[in-house]
Design a protein around this motif. Structure first.
Motif, mmCIF file in Angstrom:
data_model
loop_
_atom_site.group_PDB
_atom_site.id
_atom_site.type_symbol
_atom_site.label_atom_id
_atom_site.label_comp_id
_atom_site.label_asym_id
_atom_site.label_seq_id
_atom_site.Cartn_x
_atom_site.Cartn_y
_atom_site.Cartn_z
ATOM 1 N N VAL A 36 55.342 89.867 66.251
ATOM 2 C CA VAL A 36 54.483 90.390 67.330
ATOM 3 C C VAL A 36 54.795 89.696 68.651
ATOM 4 N N ASP A 37 55.120 88.403 68.599
ATOM 5 C CA ASP A 37 55.527 87.717 69.829
ATOM 6 C C ASP A 37 56.804 88.329 70.396
ATOM 7 N N ALA A 38 57.742 88.652 69.513
ATOM 8 C CA ALA A 38 59.010 89.247 69.961
ATOM 9 C C ALA A 38 58.800 90.658 70.492
ATOM 10 N N LEU A 39 57.963 91.446 69.839
ATOM 11 C CA LEU A 39 57.671 92.793 70.336
ATOM 12 C C LEU A 39 57.064 92.717 71.735
ATOM 13 N N ARG A 40 56.182 91.771 71.939
ATOM 14 C CA ARG A 40 55.563 91.611 73.259
ATOM 15 C C ARG A 40 56.600 91.211 74.301
ATOM 16 N N ARG A 41 57.580 90.405 73.913
ATOM 17 C CA ARG A 41 58.681 90.055 74.824
ATOM 18 C C ARG A 41 59.490 91.296 75.218
ATOM 19 N N LEU A 42 59.550 92.272 74.310
ATOM 20 C CA LEU A 42 60.283 93.510 74.584
ATOM 21 C C LEU A 42 59.446 94.532 75.343
ATOM 22 N N GLY A 43 58.233 94.151 75.713
ATOM 23 C CA GLY A 43 57.379 95.048 76.476
ATOM 24 C C GLY A 43 56.529 95.973 75.635
ATOM 25 N N VAL A 44 56.481 95.728 74.345
ATOM 26 C CA VAL A 44 55.669 96.544 73.433
ATOM 27 C C VAL A 44 54.278 95.921 73.327
ATOM 28 N N ARG A 45 53.233 96.733 73.456
ATOM 29 C CA ARG A 45 51.875 96.235 73.280
ATOM 30 C C ARG A 45 51.640 96.082 71.774
ATOM 31 N N ALA A 46 51.667 94.846 71.310
ATOM 32 C CA ALA A 46 51.641 94.561 69.871
ATOM 33 C C ALA A 46 50.477 93.643 69.524
ATOM 34 N N VAL A 47 49.928 93.836 68.328
ATOM 35 C CA VAL A 47 48.840 93.023 67.794
ATOM 36 C C VAL A 47 49.140 92.752 66.329
ATOM 37 N N ALA A 48 48.785 91.568 65.864
ATOM 38 C CA ALA A 48 48.879 91.260 64.438
ATOM 39 C C ALA A 48 47.483 91.314 63.833
ATOM 40 N N THR A 49 47.389 91.821 62.603
ATOM 41 C CA THR A 49 46.138 91.746 61.838
ATOM 42 C C THR A 49 46.419 90.913 60.599
ATOM 43 N N LEU A 50 45.823 89.738 60.543
ATOM 44 C CA LEU A 50 46.114 88.771 59.489
ATOM 45 C C LEU A 50 44.851 88.444 58.699
ATOM 46 N N ARG A 51 45.068 87.889 57.532
ATOM 47 C CA ARG A 51 43.955 87.478 56.670
ATOM 48 C C ARG A 51 43.508 86.056 57.020
ATOM 49 N N GLN A 52 42.219 85.798 56.877
ATOM 50 C CA GLN A 52 41.724 84.433 57.069
ATOM 51 C C GLN A 52 42.085 83.605 55.844
ATOM 52 N N PRO A 53 42.633 82.406 56.021
ATOM 53 C CA PRO A 53 42.951 81.556 54.865
ATOM 54 C C PRO A 53 41.706 81.153 54.097
ATOM 55 N N SER A 54 41.877 80.973 52.798
ATOM 56 C CA SER A 54 40.815 80.456 51.934
ATOM 57 C C SER A 54 40.847 78.933 51.951
ATOM 58 N N LEU A 55 39.672 78.313 51.854
ATOM 59 C CA LEU A 55 39.620 76.856 51.805
ATOM 60 C C LEU A 55 40.276 76.313 50.533
ATOM 61 N N GLY A 56 40.331 77.127 49.473
ATOM 62 C CA GLY A 56 40.962 76.669 48.240
ATOM 63 C C GLY A 56 42.389 76.191 48.458
ATOM 64 N N PRO A 57 43.293 77.054 48.944
ATOM 65 C CA PRO A 57 44.664 76.610 49.219
ATOM 66 C C PRO A 57 44.759 75.571 50.326
ATOM 67 N N VAL A 58 43.891 75.664 51.350
ATOM 68 C CA VAL A 58 43.949 74.704 52.459
ATOM 69 C C VAL A 58 43.778 73.279 51.941
ATOM 70 N N PHE A 59 42.835 73.092 51.009
ATOM 71 C CA PHE A 59 42.582 71.769 50.464
ATOM 72 C C PHE A 59 43.335 71.514 49.157
ATOM 73 N N GLY A 60 44.014 72.528 48.642
ATOM 74 C CA GLY A 60 44.694 72.401 47.358
ATOM 75 C C GLY A 60 46.170 72.102 47.489
ATOM 76 N N ARG A 61 47.006 73.023 46.987
ATOM 77 C CA ARG A 61 48.444 72.794 46.949
ATOM 78 C C ARG A 61 49.174 73.444 48.115
ATOM 79 N N LYS A 62 48.787 74.676 48.450
ATOM 80 C CA LYS A 62 49.554 75.482 49.402
ATOM 81 C C LYS A 62 49.403 75.010 50.841
ATOM 82 N N GLY A 63 48.195 74.614 51.235
ATOM 83 C CA GLY A 63 47.962 74.199 52.611
ATOM 84 C C GLY A 63 47.540 75.368 53.482
ATOM 85 N N CYS A 64 47.795 75.252 54.770
ATOM 86 C CA CYS A 64 47.256 76.185 55.762
ATOM 87 C C CYS A 64 47.943 77.545 55.710
ATOM 88 N N GLY A 65 47.279 78.529 56.323
ATOM 89 C CA GLY A 65 47.809 79.889 56.331
ATOM 90 C C GLY A 65 47.871 80.473 57.717
#
Length: 549
Positions: free
Chosen positions: A72-101
């Motif tokens: 999305v950052d690259a699309l915006r650099r190309l002049g494209v109006r871009a938005v990302a829709t992402l999931r909120q991380p769970s506290l389980g992985p944040v405090f567990g093995r995987k870490g941040c999201g």
């Protein structure tokens, strides 16, 4: 990396065509979108949706979120109006093995601490609504059980957004008659709660309330299902969730708008951002980049067969993320991760080919994004791109968003825009029709997506399937809960097995979410913590800043 200077949230909203009154600020750097703005955005013509998925995950991580943010950052650099829709991380992985999201390097959503911890409290609202229903079930049993609920039939667990294996199977009501009846129950992690799936898949508040009311908590003595509506729990649950229905606005390090909404865990639930967030973003942007959990066998298949089936959304293209390190591991390389091994990359490309096959079944054009690590060699990168093109990818591009941000993903953005522009139609192609029996739907997923030879059911699963069909839930699609570390149900079978028998041990009717969950192998809906947790490295300094996240 120095603390980034964030764009004012009002300025970010203005880029999306949102007035200050359309935003409900949560501090200086986060806001929710108000209902009037949501309605206006949804009434506008839709932009193009691009799905980001990945090959079978490895311990190093493949970087779907990093690629999505870089894109999305690259699309915006190309002049494209871009938005990302992402999931909120769970506290389980944040405090567990995987870490941040929240991405990595120069391709991150900020403020990362807010995104990875409480954000605007959506997860807490889901947990509260889920556990309110659990409390009302036990309260109903304690006060006469007017519905005639069979205590042994109650399937509604409790929820907590922390990994805790000790809560997988518990007994409640041990404090005597005043504390309620004694019965066995369980906890699931909040991201795997049916309430989270309802939040993610509901189209509006009315749909949210209707779905909550259809949640099945157990059966009456006559065998009929008892629902949250029967317990008069729906209104209070909806009241807890009405603010959580509004998508959260954040930004990337480069100031690109991002909508963060709903939870992860594509291995056991739907694992995608919300329908509301996607629809709003599609009314505000030319291109919306979204992601789905884990590999194409899990997140992407559920994105199509669950989310798109229910919402009418459909992507114009998909981006399949791979790394040299992942393919070397899938190719059983015996060398150090930083040592060149082109032969192992080519062997591991079988897994890449399998995921391309999965996406091909939905007739969506695919761009392969090779998420570059600093030690990848030109020969290894060429081997991945050659394998991807040989297997029918529309394009294959090396991308460096971790090191270079949007500048490192411009070639990927160009490939995606060309692929989207060349798309002739966006007609949904699903894996199976609604009318197919549940067993046939599970078989279609297991054989056509995972590569299984057949499906085996436990006695309990067979009984649960018969009950679901008899009670009128047979037309629902299927959400498979399985390991993310193999296309099969068993990580020990490796990343690209074929001809195995796929064991289903349990079926859960999630009528509110609008699907039936088939639990396979040893999959748990409440994860455990590793021997050494990420929580041990997180702290707060003397100025109140969170460190070690």
């Amino acid at each position: 990396m120095a603390t980034p200077r964030l764009r004012p949230i009002v300025e970010l909203g203005a880029e999306l065509g949102l007035a200050p009154a359309d935003l409900e600020p949560y501090g200086r750097d986060v806001a929710k979108i108000g209902w009037e703005a949501i309605a206006r955005a949804r009434a506008r013509p839709r932009g193009s949706l691009v799905l980001v998925t990945a090959v079978t995950p490895t311990a190093e991580g493949e970087g779907k979120t990093t690629i999505a943010i870089g894109l999305v950052d690259a699309l915006r650099r190309l002049g494209v109006r871009a938005v990302a829709t992402l999931r909120q991380p769970s506290l389980g992985p944040v405090f567990g093995r995987k870490g941040c999201g929240s991405g990595g390097g120069r391709a991150q959503v900020v403020p990362a601490e807010r995104m990875n911890l409480h954000l605007t409290g959506d997860f807490h609202a889901v947990t509260a609504a889920h556990d309110l229903l659990a409390a009302l079930v036990d309260n109903h049993l304690n006060h006469g059980n007017a519905l005639g609920l069979e205590p042994g039939s109650i399937v509604w667990p409790r929820a907590l957004d922390v990994n805790d294996r000790a809560l997988r199977d518990v007994v409640v009501g041990l404090g005597g008659r005043a504390n309620g009846p004694v019965r066995e129950t369980a906890f699931v992690i909040t991201a795997a709660s049916e309430v989270m799936a309802v939040l993610a898949l509901a189209g509006d508040v009315g749909d949210l309330r209707g779905r909550l009311g259809r949640i099945v908590v157990g059966r009456r003595k006559d065998g009929s299902p008892a629902t949250a509506e029967d317990l008069h729990a729906t209104g209070a649950m909806a009241a807890l969730l009405v603010d959580a229905m509004k998508p959260n606005v954040l930004q990337t390090l480069e100031g690109t708008p991002v909508l963060v909404h709903a939870g992860p865990y594509g291995n056991v639930s739907q694992g995608a951002s919300s329908v509301v967030a996607d629809r709003v973003a599609l009314g505000l942007a030319e291109v919306v980049v979204t992601e789905a959990g884990f590999g194409a066998d899990l997140g992407a298949e559920k994105f199509f067969d669950l989310k798109c089936r229910q919402s009418g959304l459909w992507p114009a293209a998909a981006v399949l993320v791979a790394t040299v390190r992942a393919l070397k591991r899938h190719g059983t390389s015996t060398r150090a991760p930083d040592e060149e091994d082109v032969a192992a990359v080519r062997r591991g490309a079988e897994n890449l080919a399998r995921h391309l096959d999965i996406l091909r079944a939905f007739e969506v054009p695919v761009v392969v994004a090779v998420n570059v690590h600093a030690t990848d060699t030109a020969a290894e990168l060429d081997a991945v791109c050659e394998a991807a093109k040989a297997e029918g990818a529309a394009a294959a591009v090396a991308a460096r968003p971790y090191a270079e941000g949007g500048a490192g993903a411009v070639d990927l953005a160009r490939a995606v825009t060309v692929t989207v522009a060349a798309r002739e139609r966006e007609q949904p192609v699903l894996l199976y029709p609604d009318a197919l029996p549940l067993a046939a739907k599970i078989e279609a997923i297991a054989t056509r997506v995972y590569g299984a030879a057949a499906v085996e059911y436990s006695h309990a699963a067979m009984t649960q399937m018969d009950d679901a069909e008899r009670l009128g839930f047979g037309r629902l699609p299927v959400c498979v809960a399985k390991t993310h570390l193999s296309l099969s149900h068993d990580p020990l079978l490796g990343p690209s097995p074929r001809g195995f028998r796929f064991p289903v041990r349990e079926l859960r009717t999630n009528a509110g979410a609008g699907f039936v969950t088939a639990v396979a192998g040893d999959t748990q809906l409440m994860p455990g913590l590793p021997a050494r947790t990420r929580a041990e490295s997180i702290d707060v300094d003397a100025d109140g800043r969170i460190v070690g996240l």
